[in-house]
Scaffold this motif. Structure first.
Motif, PDB file in Angstrom:
ATOM      1  N   GLY A 150       0.825  -1.205   0.000  1.00  0.00           N
ATOM      2  CA  GLY A 150       0.000   0.000   0.000  1.00  0.00           C
ATOM      3  C   GLY A 150       0.855   1.248   0.000  1.00  0.00           C
ATOM      4  N   HIS A 151       1.920   1.225   0.807  1.00  0.00           N
ATOM      5  CA  HIS A 151       2.867   2.341   0.792  1.00  0.00           C
ATOM      6  C   HIS A 151       3.527   2.480  -0.578  1.00  0.00           C
ATOM      7  CE1 HIS A 151       2.579   3.270   4.985  1.00  0.00           C
ATOM      8  NE2 HIS A 151       3.074   2.125   5.403  1.00  0.00           N
ATOM      9  N   ALA A 152       3.921   1.357  -1.148  1.00  0.00           N
ATOM     10  CA  ALA A 152       4.652   1.397  -2.420  1.00  0.00           C
ATOM     11  C   ALA A 152       3.790   1.955  -3.551  1.00  0.00           C
ATOM     12  CB  ALA A 152       5.153  -0.002  -2.771  1.00  0.00           C
ATOM     13  N   ILE A 153       2.532   1.514  -3.635  1.00  0.00           N
ATOM     14  CA  ILE A 153       1.665   2.011  -4.703  1.00  0.00           C
ATOM     15  C   ILE A 153       1.313   3.474  -4.468  1.00  0.00           C
ATOM     16  CG2 ILE A 153      -0.492   1.658  -5.953  1.00  0.00           C
ATOM     17  CD1 ILE A 153       1.716  -0.530  -6.268  1.00  0.00           C
ATOM     18  N   ASP A 207      -7.445  10.035  -5.556  1.00  0.00           N
ATOM     19  CA  ASP A 207      -7.027  11.440  -5.603  1.00  0.00           C
ATOM     20  C   ASP A 207      -6.215  11.821  -4.367  1.00  0.00           C
ATOM     21  OD1 ASP A 207      -8.198  11.828  -8.046  1.00  0.00           O
ATOM     22  OD2 ASP A 207      -9.979  12.858  -7.276  1.00  0.00           O
ATOM     23  N   VAL A 208      -6.591  11.267  -3.216  1.00  0.00           N
ATOM     24  CA  VAL A 208      -5.815  11.512  -1.996  1.00  0.00           C
ATOM     25  C   VAL A 208      -4.395  10.974  -2.165  1.00  0.00           C
ATOM     26  CG1 VAL A 208      -5.554  10.818   0.421  1.00  0.00           C
ATOM     27  CG2 VAL A 208      -7.769  11.619  -0.412  1.00  0.00           C
ATOM     28  N   LEU A 209      -4.271   9.770  -2.731  1.00  0.00           N
ATOM     29  CA  LEU A 209      -2.945   9.169  -2.915  1.00  0.00           C
ATOM     30  C   LEU A 209      -2.130   9.943  -3.948  1.00  0.00           C
ATOM     31  CD1 LEU A 209      -3.847   5.352  -2.910  1.00  0.00           C
ATOM     32  CD2 LEU A 209      -3.388   6.877  -0.985  1.00  0.00           C
ATOM     33  N   LYS A 210      -2.788  10.392  -4.996  1.00  0.00           N
ATOM     34  CA  LYS A 210      -2.082  11.133  -6.042  1.00  0.00           C
ATOM     35  C   LYS A 210      -1.623  12.509  -5.573  1.00  0.00           C
ATOM     36  CE  LYS A 210      -4.233   9.063 -10.157  1.00  0.00           C
ATOM     37  NZ  LYS A 210      -5.108   9.326 -11.337  1.00  0.00           N
ATOM     38  N   ALA A 211      -2.273  13.040  -4.561  1.00  0.00           N
ATOM     39  CA  ALA A 211      -1.934  14.388  -4.097  1.00  0.00           C
ATOM     40  C   ALA A 211      -0.537  14.462  -3.508  1.00  0.00           C
ATOM     41  CB  ALA A 211      -2.966  14.858  -3.071  1.00  0.00           C
ATOM     42  N   GLY A 212      -0.011  13.312  -3.054  1.00  0.00           N
ATOM     43  CA  GLY A 212       1.343  13.297  -2.511  1.00  0.00           C
ATOM     44  C   GLY A 212       1.504  14.281  -1.372  1.00  0.00           C
ATOM     45  N   THR A 237       7.358  17.787  -4.216  1.00  0.00           N
ATOM     46  CA  THR A 237       6.094  17.624  -3.489  1.00  0.00           C
ATOM     47  C   THR A 237       5.561  16.193  -3.535  1.00  0.00           C
ATOM     48  OG1 THR A 237       4.810  18.308  -5.435  1.00  0.00           O
ATOM     49  CG2 THR A 237       5.382  20.019  -3.831  1.00  0.00           C
ATOM     50  N   TYR A 238       6.387  15.242  -3.921  1.00  0.00           N
ATOM     51  CA  TYR A 238       5.857  13.881  -3.992  1.00  0.00           C
ATOM     52  C   TYR A 238       5.974  13.144  -2.663  1.00  0.00           C
ATOM     53  CZ  TYR A 238       9.443  10.162  -3.979  1.00  0.00           C
ATOM     54  OH  TYR A 238      10.366   9.215  -3.617  1.00  0.00           O
ATOM     55  N   ASP A 239       6.783  13.644  -1.743  1.00  0.00           N
ATOM     56  CA  ASP A 239       6.971  12.975  -0.453  1.00  0.00           C
ATOM     57  C   ASP A 239       5.812  13.332   0.469  1.00  0.00           C
ATOM     58  OD1 ASP A 239       7.967  11.583   1.667  1.00  0.00           O
ATOM     59  OD2 ASP A 239       9.477  13.080   2.207  1.00  0.00           O
ATOM     60  N   TYR A 240       4.846  12.429   0.567  1.00  0.00           N
ATOM     61  CA  TYR A 240       3.620  12.673   1.312  1.00  0.00           C
ATOM     62  C   TYR A 240       3.852  12.549   2.821  1.00  0.00           C
ATOM     63  CZ  TYR A 240       4.078   7.688   0.388  1.00  0.00           C
ATOM     64  OH  TYR A 240       4.586   6.426   0.232  1.00  0.00           O
ATOM     65  N   ALA A 241       2.957  13.163   3.570  1.00  0.00           N
ATOM     66  CA  ALA A 241       3.047  13.137   5.030  1.00  0.00           C
ATOM     67  C   ALA A 241       2.679  11.758   5.568  1.00  0.00           C
ATOM     68  CB  ALA A 241       2.118  14.191   5.625  1.00  0.00           C
ATOM     69  N   THR A 242       3.293  11.401   6.680  1.00  0.00           N
ATOM     70  CA  THR A 242       3.008  10.117   7.328  1.00  0.00           C
ATOM     71  C   THR A 242       1.528   9.985   7.662  1.00  0.00           C
ATOM     72  OG1 THR A 242       5.224  10.063   8.267  1.00  0.00           O
ATOM     73  CG2 THR A 242       3.562   8.683   9.323  1.00  0.00           C
ATOM     74  N   PHE A 243       0.903  11.082   8.020  1.00  0.00           N
ATOM     75  CA  PHE A 243      -0.499  11.063   8.428  1.00  0.00           C
ATOM     76  C   PHE A 243      -1.382  10.450   7.344  1.00  0.00           C
ATOM     77  CE2 PHE A 243      -4.656  12.873   9.499  1.00  0.00           C
ATOM     78  CZ  PHE A 243      -4.673  12.741  10.874  1.00  0.00           C
ATOM     79  N   ILE A 244      -1.018  10.690   6.078  1.00  0.00           N
ATOM     80  CA  ILE A 244      -1.760  10.092   4.967  1.00  0.00           C
ATOM     81  C   ILE A 244      -1.141   8.763   4.557  1.00  0.00           C
ATOM     82  CG2 ILE A 244      -2.175  10.340   2.483  1.00  0.00           C
ATOM     83  CD1 ILE A 244      -3.008  13.164   2.945  1.00  0.00           C
ATOM     84  N   SER A 248       1.951   8.951  -6.310  1.00  0.00           N
ATOM     85  CA  SER A 248       2.417  10.299  -6.006  1.00  0.00           C
ATOM     86  C   SER A 248       3.515  10.722  -6.975  1.00  0.00           C
ATOM     87  CB  SER A 248       2.931  10.366  -4.569  1.00  0.00           C
ATOM     88  OG  SER A 248       3.398  11.665  -4.271  1.00  0.00           O
ATOM     89  N   LYS A 249       4.436   9.812  -7.252  1.00  0.00           N
ATOM     90  CA  LYS A 249       5.541  10.115  -8.167  1.00  0.00           C
ATOM     91  C   LYS A 249       5.026  10.469  -9.557  1.00  0.00           C
ATOM     92  CE  LYS A 249       9.417   7.826 -10.474  1.00  0.00           C
ATOM     93  NZ  LYS A 249      10.225   6.590 -10.562  1.00  0.00           N
ATOM     94  N   ASP A 250       3.995   9.764 -10.019  1.00  0.00           N
ATOM     95  CA  ASP A 250       3.461  10.000 -11.360  1.00  0.00           C
ATOM     96  C   ASP A 250       2.701  11.315 -11.468  1.00  0.00           C
ATOM     97  OD1 ASP A 250       4.516   7.618 -12.204  1.00  0.00           O
ATOM     98  OD2 ASP A 250       2.631   6.500 -12.097  1.00  0.00           O
ATOM     99  N   ASN A 251       2.384  11.927 -10.328  1.00  0.00           N
ATOM    100  CA  ASN A 251       1.536  13.119 -10.359  1.00  0.00           C
ATOM    101  C   ASN A 251       2.151  14.341  -9.683  1.00  0.00           C
ATOM    102  OD1 ASN A 251      -1.368  12.271 -11.429  1.00  0.00           O
ATOM    103  ND2 ASN A 251      -0.564  10.558 -10.230  1.00  0.00           N
ATOM    104  N   ASN A 252       3.402  14.213  -9.256  1.00  0.00           N
ATOM    105  CA  ASN A 252       4.048  15.324  -8.563  1.00  0.00           C
ATOM    106  C   ASN A 252       5.527  15.389  -8.912  1.00  0.00           C
ATOM    107  OD1 ASN A 252       1.938  16.278  -6.376  1.00  0.00           O
ATOM    108  ND2 ASN A 252       1.904  14.038  -6.321  1.00  0.00           N
ATOM    109  N   PRO A 253       6.088  16.592  -8.894  1.00  0.00           N
ATOM    110  CA  PRO A 253       7.545  16.696  -9.020  1.00  0.00           C
ATOM    111  C   PRO A 253       8.213  16.199  -7.748  1.00  0.00           C
ATOM    112  CG  PRO A 253       6.612  18.842  -8.500  1.00  0.00           C
ATOM    113  CD  PRO A 253       5.448  17.916  -8.716  1.00  0.00           C
ATOM    114  N   TRP A 254       9.508  16.018  -7.808  1.00  0.00           N
ATOM    115  CA  TRP A 254      10.279  15.540  -6.657  1.00  0.00           C
ATOM    116  C   TRP A 254       9.978  16.347  -5.399  1.00  0.00           C
ATOM    117  CZ3 TRP A 254      13.291  12.763  -3.623  1.00  0.00           C
ATOM    118  CH2 TRP A 254      14.206  13.379  -2.768  1.00  0.00           C
TER     119      TRP A 254
END
Length: 623
Positions: free
Chosen positions: A415-418, A577-582, A431-438, A423-429
Motif C-alpha cells: 500500500g505504501h509502495a503504490i 485522488d488523496v494518494l495522487k496528491a502526494g 512535493t511527492y513525499d507525502y506526510a506520514t499522516f496520509i 504520487s511520483k506520477d503526479n508530482n515533481p520531486w
C-alpha cells in the motif's frame, strides 16, 4: 505432464475458486516472477559507484553555499538556486538509501554501518551548506516571495508549497547561524536510535527456548514476533517470560538511550521556540495538537469495548483467565499457509475495489525485484517501504512468515509502495513525499480490504471466526495499542520537558500503568512486560510522535473502505485522488478537500469503535 508455468496457474486457480477466468495476476505469474530479493543495483551497480556519487554530492556543497544572498536578485535567481539545491538533495537521498538498505540487509556487517554513517554525515553537511535558505526566504517577506512565485514558472510548479510552508513557520526559523548549528546537530541526535538498533539486532544476548513440541526457538525480535502466538499456552508463557527478561536485563542502557533521545527532542523544540515537543513534532505537517489529544480521549472513551474483546477472546480460547501472553493467538486456528506468490495473488484480487489504475500498478510492481521478503539472522526486524529514490522505485523490507498476518503485512507495505508510485506520477520531486499522516491511511486501508475480502469468501464458521477475529486484532493492534504507545510517548516527553528524573525503571513504571488501564482489571500482566516500551523502535526514531498516526490511519482507512464498498466510482476516485496528491498540501487539508473527511473531529474515531463493537456482535452470533 503439465509444464511448470501451467501448474502454477492451476495452483492459483485452486486457492481462488471464485475467479471465473484466469486473472491478470496469474498471467503475470506465468513467467515465474515472484518479486524475490531486492536488486539494489538499480540504485548503484556497486560500492565504487556509490562512493563516486557521495563524493559528487559533497563536491557541490561550496556551490550551494555560494547561492547565499542571491534570492534578493529576483525570481529567476531564486529559482536557479532552489532547483540546484533540490536536484543535489535528490541525488543525496539516493546515496543514503543505498547505504541504508545495505546496512539493514545485515546489521552485523560493520562496513555497511560505517557507510550509512558516511551517508548521514553527507546529509548533515548538505543541511549546513543550505541552512541559510529559510532565513533568506523570510528576510524577503511574504509579499516579495509571492510576487516571485507569480513571476517564475519553476517556482510555481516546484517550490510554491515549500515556500508557503517556510513563510508559515516564520516564528520557528532561526537566523542563518542558528540554522547552521541545528543542521550540524542532526547526525548526533540520531545516536539513541543507532544505539538501540545495534544493541537489539546484534549485541544483546538472546535466549533460546525449547517448546512443547521439541522445537528450539531463538528469541530475537523476529523469533518472538513469529512465535508469540504459539498454540500451547505454556509455550507462550515461556516465550513471554524469557523474551521480556532479555529486555529487562538492558533496562538501564535502553533507558539511558531513550532519555538522551527525549532530551534531544526538547532541545530541538526549545531551539525553535515551540511551547512543547508535541507542537514541534506536529507543526511540519500542520496537524493541530487537538487531533492527537482527541484521538487519545476517544480511545479511552472506547476502552470498555476493548475490555469486552479481551473477555470474548478468553471465552473463545476456552481459558479460565486471560493474560498478556494470550493476546496474539488467533481466536480460532486456520490451518492454511500462504506462499509469497499466493500472498501476491490474493492481495491483488482483494484490492480491486481501488480500481484498474491501482490494480495495474500493483500487478506490475509486484513482479519486480523491489522486495527483500524473508527473515534471516542479522537482518533488520520489522517491515518497511523505502520510497525516497524518486528516479528509481520503492524498495520493501519484510520479514514474512506464511500466515495471514504476514499476508496483511505484505498488503500493508505494498500500500505504501503504490501510494509512492501514484504520487511520483503526479508530482515533481519537491512535493511527492507525502506526510506520514496520509501514508498510513493508504497502507491500513489495504489491510481492511484484505480482511473483508477473505471474510466474504469464508465458507465455514471456523473461517468466518478467524477473519472476524483478525479484524478485531487489527483494531486492537493499530487503534488501541498504537494509541497506548502514543500516550506513553506523550507522557515521557512531558516528564522530560518538566526536567523530571528519568530512567529505564521509570519508563517501565509509566508504561505498566498505561498497560493496566488499557487492558482492564481482569488482564494478567506479568511484571516484566513493563519493559515492552523499549521494544517499540519508533520511540527512538528521529520522527517523534509517529505511532498515533497508525490509529488515525486505521480509522480513516476503515472510513474509506466503507465509502468505497457502499458507494461507487466517486468514492473510489476520492481515495485515489488523496494518494495522487502526494505532499502537495497539508494532510488534514488533502483529506478534507479530496474526500470530505475531517480528522479534527471525533466522529471518525467513534465510528471505528462502533465498528469494533459490531464485529464482536457478529462473532457472538456465530458462537
Amino acid at each position: 505432464m503439465l509444464n511448470t508455468d501451467r501448474r502454477r496457474l492451476l495452483a492459483f486457480g485452486a486457492i481462488l475458486p471464485f475467479a471465473s477466468a484466469t486473472p491478470a495476476f496469474a498471467q503475470a505469474m506465468a513467467d515465474g516472477v515472484t518479486g524475490g530479493d531486492w536488486d539494489l543495483s538499480e540504485l548503484f551497480p556497486d560500492w565504487t559507484a556509490w562512493e563516486t556519487a557521495r563524493q559528487a554530492v559533497l563536491a557541490t556543497l561550496p556551490r550551494l553555499a555560494a547561492y547565499k544572498g542571491h534570492f534578493g536578485h529576483g525570481p529567476d535567481a531564486m529559482a536557479k538556486a532552489m532547483a540546484d539545491i533540490s536536484d543535489v538533495s535528490k541525488d543525496a537521498v539516493r546515496v543514503y538509501i543505498y547505504a541504508h538498505l545495505s546496512a539493514d540487509a545485515d546489521v552485523r556487517v560493520s562496513k555497511n554501518q560505517e557507510r550509512e554513517g558516511q551517508a548521514s554525515d553527507m546529509f548533515t553537511a548538505l543541511s549546513e551548506a543550505t541552512s541559510w535558505v529559510s532565513p533568506e526566504v523570510l528576510a524577503l517577506g511574504a509579499e516579495k516571495v509571492n510576487a516571485y512565485i507569480a513571476a517564475n514558472k519553476t517556482l510555481q510548479d516546484r517550490f510554491a508549497f515549500s515556500l508557503s510552508q517556510t513563510l508559515r513557520g516564520a516564528d520557528h526559523v532561526l537566523d542563518a547561524k542558528g540554522e547552521s548549528i541545528l543542521a550540524s546537530s542532526s547526525a548526533p541526535l540520531t545516536g539513541p536510535d543507532d544505539v538501540r538498533s545495534q544493541l537489539t539486532a546484534s549485541d544483546m544476548p538472546r535466549p533460546t527456548v525449547k517448546l512443547s513440541d521439541g522445537t528450539e526457538v531463538r528469541l530475537d525480535d523476529q523469533g518472538y514476533s513469529l512465535n508469540r502466538d504459539a498454540p500451547n499456552r505454556e509455550d507462550r508463557k515461556l516465550i513471554f517470560s524469557e523474551f521480556w527478561d532479555s529486555y529487562a536485563a538492558f533496562s538501564n542502557t535502553l533507558g539511558a538511550a531513550y532519555t538522551s533521545k527525549l532530551k534531544g527532542d526538547v532541545f530541538r523544540a526549545k531551539s525553535r521556540n515551540y511551547p512543547n515537543t508535541l507542537s514541534w513534532a506536529l507543526d511540519g505537517p500542520n496537524i493541530p495538537e487537538g487531533v492527537y489529544r482527541t484521538l487519545v480521549e476517544e480511545v479511552n472513551r472506547g476502552l470498555p469495548q476493548l475490555h469486552r474483546y479481551f473477555d470474548l477472546r478468553r471465552r473463545i480460547l476456552g481459558l479460565p483467565d486471560i493474560g498478556y501472553y494470550d493476546i496474539y493467538p488467533p481466536l480460532v486456528t486456520l490451518d492454511r499457509k500462504f506462499t509469497l506468490p499466493q500472498m501476491r495473488a490474493i492481495t491483488i484480487e482483494a484490492l480491486k475495489p481501488f480500481g484498474p489504475e491501482y490494480g495495474k500498478l500493483l500487478t506490475d510492481a509486484t513482479t519486480k525485484k523491489w522486495m527483500d521478503p524473508n527473515p534471516r539472522t542479522g537482518k533488520k526486524s520489522g517491515a518497511y517501504m523505502q520510497g525516497g529514490a524518486y528516479d528509481v522505485h520503492p524498495y520493501l523490507l519484510l520479514n514474512l512468515g506464511e500466515d495471514f498476518d504476514s499476508m496483511s503485512t505484505y498488503a500493508h507495505e505494498w500500500g505504501h509502495a503504490i501510494h509512492t508510485l501514484l504520487s511520483k506520477d503526479n508530482n515533481p520531486w519537491e512535493t511527492y513525499d507525502y506526510a506520514t499522516f496520509i501514508a498510513e491511511i493508504a497502507s491500513t486501508a489495504n489491510e481492511v480490504f484484505l480482511s473483508r475480502y477473505m471474510l466474504d469468501r469464508a465458507k465455514t464458521k471456523q473461517e468466518k471466526l478467524f477473519y472476524l477475529g483478525s479484524q478485531l486484532e487489527a483494531a486492537r493492534g493499530s487503534f488501541f495499542r498504537q494509541t497506548q504507545f502514543a500516550e506513553f510517548e506523550l507522557k515521557a516527553h512531558e516528564l522530560a520537558e518538566a526536567g523530571e528524573g528519568l530512567s529505564g525503571e521509570k519508563y517501565a513504571e509509566i508504561y505498566y500503568d498505561i498497560l493496566r488501564r488499557y487492558h482492564g482489571p481482569n488482564m494478567i500482566l506479568p511484571e516484566n512486560v513493563a519493559h515492552e516500551w523499549s521494544f517499540v523502535s519508533h520511540f527512538f526514531r528521529s520522527d517523534s510522535f509517529y505511532v498515533f498516526q497508525y490509529a488515525t490511519s486505521i480509522s480513516a482507512g476503515t472510513w474509506f473502505a466503507d465509502q468505497i464498498m457502499n458507494g461507487g466510482k466517486k468514492e473510489q476516485k476520492a481515495m485515489i485522488d488523496v494518494l495522487k496528491a502526494g505532499g502537495s498540501d497539508y494532510p488534514i487539508d488533502i483529506l478534507k478537500k479530496k474526500a470530505g473527511l475531517d480528522m479534527t473531529k471525533p466522529d471518525v474515531y467513534r465510528a471505528f469503535v462502533a465498528k469494533f463493537s459490531e464485529t464482536m456482535d457478529e462473532i457472538e452470533k456465530l458462537l
